[in-house]
Design a protein around this motif. Structure first.
Motif, PDB file in Angstrom:
ATOM      1  N   ILE A 294      46.239 -25.076  52.990  1.00 35.62           N
ATOM      2  CA  ILE A 294      45.118 -25.480  52.137  1.00 35.62           C
ATOM      3  C   ILE A 294      45.592 -25.748  50.721  1.00 35.62           C
ATOM      4  O   ILE A 294      45.285 -26.790  50.121  1.00 35.62           O
ATOM      5  N   TYR A 295      46.396 -24.846  50.182  1.00 33.60           N
ATOM      6  CA  TYR A 295      46.846 -25.030  48.807  1.00 33.60           C
ATOM      7  C   TYR A 295      47.931 -26.097  48.686  1.00 33.60           C
ATOM      8  O   TYR A 295      48.069 -26.728  47.634  1.00 33.60           O
ATOM      9  N   SER A 296      48.659 -26.352  49.762  1.00 35.21           N
ATOM     10  CA  SER A 296      49.600 -27.483  49.746  1.00 35.21           C
ATOM     11  C   SER A 296      48.832 -28.796  49.641  1.00 35.21           C
ATOM     12  O   SER A 296      49.219 -29.705  48.886  1.00 35.21           O
ATOM     13  N   LEU A 297      47.734 -28.896  50.377  1.00 31.17           N
ATOM     14  CA  LEU A 297      46.908 -30.105  50.313  1.00 31.17           C
ATOM     15  C   LEU A 297      46.233 -30.237  48.950  1.00 31.17           C
ATOM     16  O   LEU A 297      46.095 -31.340  48.413  1.00 31.17           O
ATOM     17  N   LYS A 298      45.802 -29.119  48.391  1.00 32.42           N
ATOM     18  CA  LYS A 298      45.191 -29.168  47.061  1.00 32.42           C
ATOM     19  C   LYS A 298      46.211 -29.563  46.001  1.00 32.42           C
ATOM     20  O   LYS A 298      45.901 -30.328  45.072  1.00 32.42           O
ATOM     21  N   GLU A 299      47.431 -29.074  46.134  1.00 35.05           N
ATOM     22  CA  GLU A 299      48.493 -29.462  45.203  1.00 35.05           C
ATOM     23  C   GLU A 299      48.772 -30.952  45.306  1.00 35.05           C
ATOM     24  O   GLU A 299      48.947 -31.642  44.297  1.00 35.05           O
ATOM     25  N   ALA A 300      48.801 -31.467  46.538  1.00 30.68           N
ATOM     26  CA  ALA A 300      49.117 -32.882  46.754  1.00 30.68           C
ATOM     27  C   ALA A 300      48.045 -33.797  46.200  1.00 30.68           C
ATOM     28  O   ALA A 300      48.293 -34.981  45.949  1.00 30.68           O
ATOM     29  N   THR A 301      46.835 -33.268  46.012  1.00 28.58           N
ATOM     30  CA  THR A 301      45.723 -34.084  45.514  1.00 28.58           C
ATOM     31  C   THR A 301      45.208 -33.579  44.160  1.00 28.58           C
ATOM     32  O   THR A 301      44.083 -33.864  43.778  1.00 28.58           O
ATOM     33  N   ALA A 302      46.067 -32.859  43.435  1.00 32.32           N
ATOM     34  CA  ALA A 302      45.779 -32.393  42.074  1.00 32.32           C
ATOM     35  C   ALA A 302      44.468 -31.606  41.990  1.00 32.32           C
ATOM     36  O   ALA A 302      43.756 -31.670  40.999  1.00 32.32           O
ATOM     37  N   TYR A 303      44.158 -30.879  43.057  1.00 26.65           N
ATOM     38  CA  TYR A 303      42.971 -30.022  43.085  1.00 26.65           C
ATOM     39  C   TYR A 303      41.682 -30.799  42.837  1.00 26.65           C
ATOM     40  O   TYR A 303      40.706 -30.258  42.317  1.00 26.65           O
ATOM     41  N   GLN A 304      41.663 -32.068  43.242  1.00 27.07           N
ATOM     42  CA  GLN A 304      40.493 -32.921  43.044  1.00 27.07           C
ATOM     43  C   GLN A 304      39.666 -33.106  44.306  1.00 27.07           C
ATOM     44  O   GLN A 304      38.601 -33.723  44.268  1.00 27.07           O
ATOM     45  N   LYS A 305      40.149 -32.597  45.456  1.00 26.66           N
ATOM     46  CA  LYS A 305      39.453 -32.811  46.727  1.00 26.66           C
ATOM     47  C   LYS A 305      39.072 -31.475  47.357  1.00 26.66           C
ATOM     48  O   LYS A 305      39.918 -30.578  47.484  1.00 26.66           O
ATOM     49  N   PRO A 306      37.834 -31.316  47.787  1.00 25.14           N
ATOM     50  CA  PRO A 306      37.494 -30.114  48.543  1.00 25.14           C
ATOM     51  C   PRO A 306      38.178 -30.149  49.917  1.00 25.14           C
ATOM     52  O   PRO A 306      38.361 -31.224  50.499  1.00 25.14           O
ATOM     53  N   VAL A 307      38.549 -28.992  50.412  1.00 23.51           N
ATOM     54  CA  VAL A 307      39.224 -28.888  51.710  1.00 23.51           C
ATOM     55  C   VAL A 307      38.290 -28.241  52.718  1.00 23.51           C
ATOM     56  O   VAL A 307      37.715 -27.171  52.469  1.00 23.51           O
ATOM     57  N   ILE A 308      38.124 -28.922  53.845  1.00 23.12           N
ATOM     58  CA  ILE A 308      37.297 -28.453  54.952  1.00 23.12           C
ATOM     59  C   ILE A 308      38.214 -27.910  56.047  1.00 23.12           C
ATOM     60  O   ILE A 308      39.285 -28.480  56.298  1.00 23.12           O
ATOM     61  N   VAL A 309      37.830 -26.853  56.686  1.00 25.90           N
ATOM     62  CA  VAL A 309      38.547 -26.373  57.876  1.00 25.90           C
ATOM     63  C   VAL A 309      37.576 -26.447  59.050  1.00 25.90           C
ATOM     64  O   VAL A 309      36.502 -25.831  59.019  1.00 25.90           O
ATOM     65  N   LYS A 310      37.948 -27.219  60.058  1.00 21.38           N
ATOM     66  CA  LYS A 310      37.083 -27.413  61.224  1.00 21.38           C
ATOM     67  C   LYS A 310      37.552 -26.551  62.381  1.00 21.38           C
ATOM     68  O   LYS A 310      38.719 -26.582  62.761  1.00 21.38           O
ATOM     69  N   ILE A 311      36.621 -25.785  62.944  1.00 21.09           N
ATOM     70  CA  ILE A 311      36.926 -24.910  64.071  1.00 21.09           C
ATOM     71  C   ILE A 311      35.897 -25.126  65.175  1.00 21.09           C
ATOM     72  O   ILE A 311      34.801 -25.615  64.939  1.00 21.09           O
ATOM     73  N   ALA A 312      36.282 -24.746  66.384  1.00 23.00           N
ATOM     74  CA  ALA A 312      35.347 -24.796  67.509  1.00 23.00           C
ATOM     75  C   ALA A 312      34.496 -23.532  67.521  1.00 23.00           C
ATOM     76  O   ALA A 312      34.928 -22.468  67.064  1.00 23.00           O
ATOM     77  N   ALA A 313      33.294 -23.649  68.043  1.00 25.79           N
ATOM     78  CA  ALA A 313      32.418 -22.490  68.190  1.00 25.79           C
ATOM     79  C   ALA A 313      32.891 -21.673  69.390  1.00 25.79           C
ATOM     80  O   ALA A 313      32.780 -22.118  70.531  1.00 25.79           O
ATOM     81  N   VAL A 314      33.444 -20.497  69.109  1.00 26.24           N
ATOM     82  CA  VAL A 314      33.923 -19.596  70.159  1.00 26.24           C
ATOM     83  C   VAL A 314      33.335 -18.212  69.913  1.00 26.24           C
ATOM     84  O   VAL A 314      32.623 -17.985  68.937  1.00 26.24           O
ATOM     85  N   HIS A 315      33.650 -17.265  70.788  1.00 24.80           N
ATOM     86  CA  HIS A 315      32.943 -15.988  70.791  1.00 24.80           C
ATOM     87  C   HIS A 315      33.158 -15.152  69.523  1.00 24.80           C
ATOM     88  O   HIS A 315      32.277 -14.425  69.104  1.00 24.80           O
ATOM     89  N   ASN A 316      34.333 -15.241  68.910  1.00 26.23           N
ATOM     90  CA  ASN A 316      34.584 -14.464  67.690  1.00 26.23           C
ATOM     91  C   ASN A 316      34.549 -15.346  66.454  1.00 26.23           C
ATOM     92  O   ASN A 316      35.265 -15.116  65.481  1.00 26.23           O
ATOM     93  N   VAL A 317      33.690 -16.363  66.489  1.00 19.78           N
ATOM     94  CA  VAL A 317      33.681 -17.365  65.430  1.00 19.78           C
ATOM     95  C   VAL A 317      33.325 -16.778  64.069  1.00 19.78           C
ATOM     96  O   VAL A 317      33.825 -17.238  63.038  1.00 19.78           O
ATOM     97  N   ALA A 318      32.495 -15.751  64.017  1.00 18.89           N
ATOM     98  CA  ALA A 318      32.095 -15.178  62.730  1.00 18.89           C
ATOM     99  C   ALA A 318      33.287 -14.553  62.011  1.00 18.89           C
ATOM    100  O   ALA A 318      33.459 -14.720  60.796  1.00 18.89           O
ATOM    101  N   ALA A 319      34.124 -13.839  62.761  1.00 18.88           N
ATOM    102  CA  ALA A 319      35.308 -13.230  62.156  1.00 18.88           C
ATOM    103  C   ALA A 319      36.299 -14.295  61.698  1.00 18.88           C
ATOM    104  O   ALA A 319      36.917 -14.170  60.631  1.00 18.88           O
ATOM    105  N   ILE A 320      36.433 -15.352  62.510  1.00 16.27           N
ATOM    106  CA  ILE A 320      37.337 -16.449  62.140  1.00 16.27           C
ATOM    107  C   ILE A 320      36.851 -17.111  60.854  1.00 16.27           C
ATOM    108  O   ILE A 320      37.632 -17.377  59.931  1.00 16.27           O
ATOM    109  N   ALA A 321      35.548 -17.367  60.772  1.00 17.29           N
ATOM    110  CA  ALA A 321      34.982 -18.012  59.592  1.00 17.29           C
ATOM    111  C   ALA A 321      35.165 -17.143  58.353  1.00 17.29           C
ATOM    112  O   ALA A 321      35.407 -17.653  57.249  1.00 17.29           O
ATOM    113  N   SER A 322      35.042 -15.841  58.505  1.00 17.89           N
ATOM    114  CA  SER A 322      35.251 -14.937  57.385  1.00 17.89           C
ATOM    115  C   SER A 322      36.665 -15.074  56.833  1.00 17.89           C
ATOM    116  O   SER A 322      36.870 -15.125  55.609  1.00 17.89           O
ATOM    117  N   GLY A 323      37.647 -15.148  57.720  1.00 17.82           N
ATOM    118  CA  GLY A 323      39.033 -15.333  57.282  1.00 17.82           C
ATOM    119  C   GLY A 323      39.234 -16.658  56.586  1.00 17.82           C
ATOM    120  O   GLY A 323      39.938 -16.749  55.568  1.00 17.82           O
TER     121      GLY A 323
END
Length: 501
Positions: A294-323
């Motif tokens: 995430i921070y490598s991508l932010k560095e490459a774009t001078a911290y001008q772009k928001p970064v999205i992380v896309k995950i599948a809905a699975v059984h422990n999704v809440a814990a994954i999202a927290s991380g």
């Protein structure tokens, strides 16, 4: 040798009195179902090749055609359905994994259809969206939890990079290669006109579409296809794809027959070669690794772009999202098990993942409990079929919704579920030039604009009926929802009361 002949799933019914043998169906069918028989002096159909795309039915000038589901049956068996038997026959013949397109079609509960919306009456009157202000804009990204001032006592107004949407809807990730140039052009043009965003998917960004950068989300998947510094800086936001709803835990595969010269150049791979994304990112094996990317991508774009992380809905999704929320991501995108795909192993598509409604409710509740809900925005996808689904998703805690299958249907998709063959008769999931040209980007973009415009009107009407005048007030407002036909555990996870309470 056993005979494993599988009777065709669909039958083409031709009205002999109406058919004038104009051969339009023959010219229009990429699957070569129809042909003219000189011997019999009439049109004949090979039912075994029909995928029920409805192109011939739509194009027939005399309305002589219809396609019906075959009534040929196996003996009834509560355990062995006809579909299960056919799949065993196919695998016994081929020795290969079954592939399917689009989202999970199984008869599992659709929770959107079991959630009702509340309405205002007297003490909290409704709002007329035609005569009173109604705000449908949303901002995606980190939100400050407190007001801060500088050393001079002035308000600090600088904010982390955000995405601004005129309506809480975006076009989800569909790669160039899986869908056509004209389909991408339609999505890009519509996103620009609507003031929203479309997602490139994992296939890179065609050079012709860099001009739509302010309305583009560029994706970084495990295969890193088409990813370079200019690509990252071209978009308004960057999405790291960890998983998708139709195939959690596995990678992607674009068949080589869909990798033409243009797709090859955009993806930076050899023409005609299969584009295979590994199941994991080979530089991500922990939340700490994800944080580094995430921070490598932010560095490459001078911290001008928001970064999205896309995950599948699975059984422990809440814990994954927290991380993920603690890893530096600005937005979490969650894809439910009914999310579409160009091709997925059938067993994965139909047996892995969970409904987006339950995943969303669990993630929103977990982030609120941990006091970090404002650290990230939540975007959900996976069979958002109408404006009502959007309203319900926002009331369950989403900031915005991704749509893909709905958008493709607006372009003409008939859900024939044969995208992996590259013979899309509607010019969408194909790279064949003769088929691609069937989708006019001018017409396609207009239909997409019409769809989202109609949904926006309906969203405002539903919010007005609830006595709510902005998306921000609706977000996470579960008091506006009631369940019907749900058990206590389902209501508990969704965090809503039963109808009548």
């Amino acid at each position: 040798m056993p005979l494993n002949y599988i009777f065709p799933e669909f039958e083409v019914v031709r009205n002999a009195d109406q058919c004038v043998a104009c051969r339009a169906c023959e010219r229009q069918c990429a699957n070569e179902v129809h042909h003219y028989s000189e011997e019999y002096g009439r049109m004949i159909a090979d039912n075994s090749k029909c995928v029920d795309c409805q192109r011939c039915v739509t194009i027939c000038p005399t309305h002589a055609l219809k396609i019906v589901k075959s009534d040929n049956t196996f003996r009834e068996n509560g355990n062995w359905s006809a579909q299960t038997i056919k799949e065993i026959y196919r695998q016994a013949d081929s020795g290969g994994a079954l592939l399917s397109s689009m989202g999970n079609p199984q008869n599992y509960p659709v929770y959107w259809d079991k959630i009702l919306i509340n309405a205002s009456q007297v003490t909290n009157p409704s709002i007329d969206p035609l005569r009173e202000p109604m705000e449908t804009r949303v901002f995606l990204g980190k939100k400050p939890s407190t007001i801060t001032r500088d050393e001079n006592g002035e308000l600090v107004t600088k904010r982390p990079p955000r995405l601004e949407l005129s309506v809480p809807i975006m076009f989800s990730a569909m790669s160039y290669g899986s869908i056509s140039y004209n389909a991408h052009a339609s999505l890009a043009r519509a996103a620009k006109e609507l003031g929203i965003y479309y997602n490139t998917g994992e296939g890179g960004l065609h050079e012709d579409f860099y001009c739509y950068g302010p309305n583009t989300i560029v994706q970084v998947a495990s295969g890193r296809f088409g990813v370079h510094k200019d690509y990252l800086n071209a978009g308004a936001g960057i999405e790291i794809k960890i998983g998708q709803g139709a195939k959690p835990g596995i990678g992607g595969h674009l068949p080589g027959k869909k990798v033409n010269e243009d797709v090859s150049h955009t993806r930076m791979i050899p023409m005609g070669s299969d584009a295979i994304s590994p199941a994991p990112h080979h530089d991500i094996y922990s939340i700490e690794d994800l944080r580094q990317l995430i921070y490598s991508l932010k560095e490459a774009t001078a911290y001008q772009k928001p970064v999205i992380v896309k995950i599948a809905a699975v059984h422990n999704v809440a814990a994954i999202a927290s991380g993920i929320a603690r890893s530096g991501a600005d937005i979490i995108a969650i894809d439910g098990y009914r999310g579409g795909t160009g091709a997925a192993p059938t067993r994965i598509r139909d047996n892995v993942g969970i409904p987006i409604e339950l995943a969303l409710a669990a993630v929103d509740a977990r982030l609120r409990e941990e006091g970090i809900r404002n650290e990230v925005s939540i975007v959900v996808g996976g069979s958002i079929r109408s404006s009502a689904d959007v309203v319900k998703a926002i009331a369950l805690g989403a900031d915005a919704c991704y749509i893909a299958s709905s958008a493709l249907m607006a372009l003409g998709c008939h859900l024939c579920r044969s995208c992996q063959e590259g013979k899309c008769n509607w010019g969408i999931a194909t790279q064949r030039p003769d088929l691609v040209k069937r989708l006019n980007p001018n017409v396609g973009s207009k239909r997409l604009v019409n769809l989202i415009t109609a949904w926006r009107h309906e969203i405002m009407e539903m919010m007005g009926g609830m006595g709510i005048n902005s998306i921000e007030v609706l977000k996470g407002n579960r008091m506006m929802l009631r369940g019907i036909g749900l058990n206590e555990k389902e209501l508990e996870i969704l965090g809503i009361k039963h109808a009548g309470e």
